[in-house]
Design a protein around this motif. Structure first.
Motif: not given
Length: 225
Positions: A20-27, A197-208
């Protein structure tokens, strides 16, 4: 008009799980907040569970037009006193956007009047198609017929919530399940939007498209201020 937004996050997964930290290093909170900050109409701040008073002091709440909420591991650690204050602010007109597993948060269940918020789930990383069923609604502005997320956790019905005042999105998953994934409510003078949507192990909150929905919902939820 400036809309004051507070993005709240437990900020636990990012500190304990390397994936998760790798996907969201700043949270997760900063991934969302940084996108919202690109709109000059939004004044955005963040708060996390381990801040004093969970970052939701009386001053912060009184100066928040829309509160975004992401929680998962530590729902029970949220102070009942803070939940009561957030509830009162919603009743007084503050908007609330509840994301993903925030369906099990104390504040969402309190405002919904349900003791469970239970649902089916499966975490195998499968395609989710979020179908737009109210294309004319402000929350769906700028979207096509659906949003496709390549890998997500499945949530399925029965979802134990009150019938939404307006249902904006329905999700479909590879296993055939469907889910009410974009639900609008009004409580007192406040507007509430649940977005699945928004499970922490997927980069969902990087999707436009996902971030666009959150931005649209922020303006919709602020309309009662």
């Amino acid at each position: 008009m400036t809309i004051k937004v507070t993005v709240w996050n437990e900020y636990r997964h990012e500190k304990t799980d390397a994936e998760v930290a790798a996907i969201y290093p700043d949270g997760i909170h900063n991934a969302i907040a940084n996108y919202l900050k690109t709109d000059e109409q939004l004044q955005v701040s963040t708060a996390v569970l381990d801040d004093p008073e969970h970052g939701l002091t009386d001053d912060v709440l009184q100066n928040t037009d829309v509160l975004l909420w992401w929680g998962h591991l530590a729902h029970d650690e949220v102070s009942d006193d803070i939940v009561e204050k957030v509830q009162q602010r919603v009743l007084d007109g503050m908007g609330l956007i509840v994301l993903h597993s925030g369906h099990a948060s104390k504040i969402f269940k309190k405002l919904m009047g349900t003791a469970t918020g239970t649902l089916k789930w499966r975490d195998t990383g499968e395609i989710e198609k979020i179908w737009v069923i109210e294309q004319g609604h402000p929350i769906a502005q700028g979207l096509g017929e659906y949003i496709e997320i390549p890998k997500e956790e499945m949530y399925g019905e029965r979802f134990e919530i009150p019938a939404p005042d307006k249902l904006i999105f329905i999700s479909w998953f590879e296993g055939g399940e469907v889910f009410r994934s974009g639900c609008c409510y009004e409580r007192g003078r406040g507007r509430i939007f649940y977005f699945r949507p928004g499970h922490e192990t997927f980069p969902v909150y990087h999707q436009a498209e996902v971030l666009q929905v959150i931005s649209n919902a922020t303006f919709w939820a602020a309309a009662s201020k």
